[in-house]
Design a protein around this motif. Sequence first.
Motif, PDB file in Angstrom:
ATOM      1  N   VAL A 114       3.644   1.478   6.602  1.00 45.48           N
ATOM      2  CA  VAL A 114       3.279   2.237   5.399  1.00 45.48           C
ATOM      3  C   VAL A 114       3.766   1.478   4.180  1.00 45.48           C
ATOM      4  CG1 VAL A 114       3.511   4.441   4.191  1.00 45.48           C
ATOM      5  CG2 VAL A 114       3.520   4.373   6.683  1.00 45.48           C
TER       6      VAL A 114
ATOM      7  N   GLU B 185       4.791  -3.384   1.020  1.00 40.10           N
ATOM      8  CA  GLU B 185       4.157  -3.502   2.331  1.00 40.10           C
ATOM      9  C   GLU B 185       4.212  -4.938   2.868  1.00 40.10           C
ATOM     10  OE1 GLU B 185      -0.049  -2.518   4.523  1.00 40.10           O
ATOM     11  OE2 GLU B 185       0.475  -1.375   2.736  1.00 40.10           O
TER      12      GLU B 185
ATOM     13  N   LEU C  77      13.008   2.985   7.723  1.00 42.24           N
ATOM     14  CA  LEU C  77      12.868   2.755   6.292  1.00 42.24           C
ATOM     15  C   LEU C  77      13.597   1.452   5.962  1.00 42.24           C
ATOM     16  CD1 LEU C  77      11.983   3.647   3.468  1.00 42.24           C
ATOM     17  CD2 LEU C  77      14.103   5.017   3.352  1.00 42.24           C
TER      18      LEU C  77
ATOM     19  N   GLU D  88       8.289   1.918   7.176  1.00 38.49           N
ATOM     20  CA  GLU D  88       7.944   2.005   5.761  1.00 38.49           C
ATOM     21  C   GLU D  88       8.876   1.090   4.975  1.00 38.49           C
ATOM     22  OE1 GLU D  88       6.348   5.391   2.799  1.00 38.49           O
ATOM     23  OE2 GLU D  88       7.866   6.042   4.227  1.00 38.49           O
TER      24      GLU D  88
ATOM     25  N   TYR E 113      11.112   6.447  13.076  1.00 37.10           N
ATOM     26  CA  TYR E 113      10.825   6.090  11.682  1.00 37.10           C
ATOM     27  C   TYR E 113      11.893   5.116  11.180  1.00 37.10           C
ATOM     28  CZ  TYR E 113      10.391   6.615   6.617  1.00 37.10           C
ATOM     29  OH  TYR E 113      10.249   6.365   5.270  1.00 37.10           O
TER      30      TYR E 113
ATOM     31  N   ARG F 162      11.472  12.055   4.399  1.00 38.80           N
ATOM     32  CA  ARG F 162      10.231  11.278   4.517  1.00 38.80           C
ATOM     33  C   ARG F 162       9.787  11.203   5.975  1.00 38.80           C
ATOM     34  NH1 ARG F 162       5.513   9.955   2.083  1.00 38.80           N
ATOM     35  NH2 ARG F 162       4.869   7.870   2.691  1.00 38.80           N
TER      36      ARG F 162
ATOM     37  N   CYS G 289       6.790   4.366  13.104  1.00 39.63           N
ATOM     38  CA  CYS G 289       6.348   4.240  11.715  1.00 39.63           C
ATOM     39  C   CYS G 289       7.408   3.453  10.950  1.00 39.63           C
ATOM     40  CB  CYS G 289       6.165   5.621  11.091  1.00 39.63           C
ATOM     41  SG  CYS G 289       5.671   5.568   9.354  1.00 39.63           S
TER      42      CYS G 289
ATOM     43  N   MET H 244       6.208  12.267   7.497  1.00 40.48           N
ATOM     44  CA  MET H 244       5.369  11.366   8.283  1.00 40.48           C
ATOM     45  C   MET H 244       5.107  11.923   9.679  1.00 40.48           C
ATOM     46  SD  MET H 244       4.519   9.161   6.125  1.00 40.48           S
ATOM     47  CE  MET H 244       3.585   8.094   7.201  1.00 40.48           C
TER      48      MET H 244
END
Length: 169
Positions: A169, A16, A92, A51, A90, A68, A49, A72
């Motif tokens: 996240v 994080e 990643l 992550e 999203y 994922r 989002c 989410m």
Amino acid sequence: MEARLLRLLKHRLWDEGDAQRALPEPVLERLRQRVAASETRHSGEIRICVEASLPLSYLWRQASARERALAMFGKLRVWDTERNNGILIYLLLAERAIELVADRGLNRHVSPAQWQALVQRLGSTLRAGRFEEGLSQALAEVSTLLATHFPLQAGDANPNELPDQPTLV
């Protein structure tokens, strides 16, 4: 087996704190403002989002970033909008992968090929580590789609059904 181990190691190196360094508070605030401004043009709801890495349970079963993102989408309740026109952007970080997950109302208007082309255009910016630019570009393109298919009419009520703040996240 070697590729699986390399992926596991790559994901364990991201946490994080890396997400917070990639998208510090001023960047998150600018993204929040862009989401809020976008939502004045259409009735859709946009969530961002980011992550750092996939949870171990996803890595063990070799789940994709797409899997994922779908999880989410549900967890952040993007599906739970009045007109079924929410969308999740999203990102990643460990894989520098972007996924767009749209609710059924928006998917009626945008083909899978259009979504894939949009993701491919965004990929190069994100792979270069220009996260704010890539997310802003994704937001602009998604906003255009929503404004085209779900424009606000004069006098339309437009309650803010989902938070505008990006989620780390």
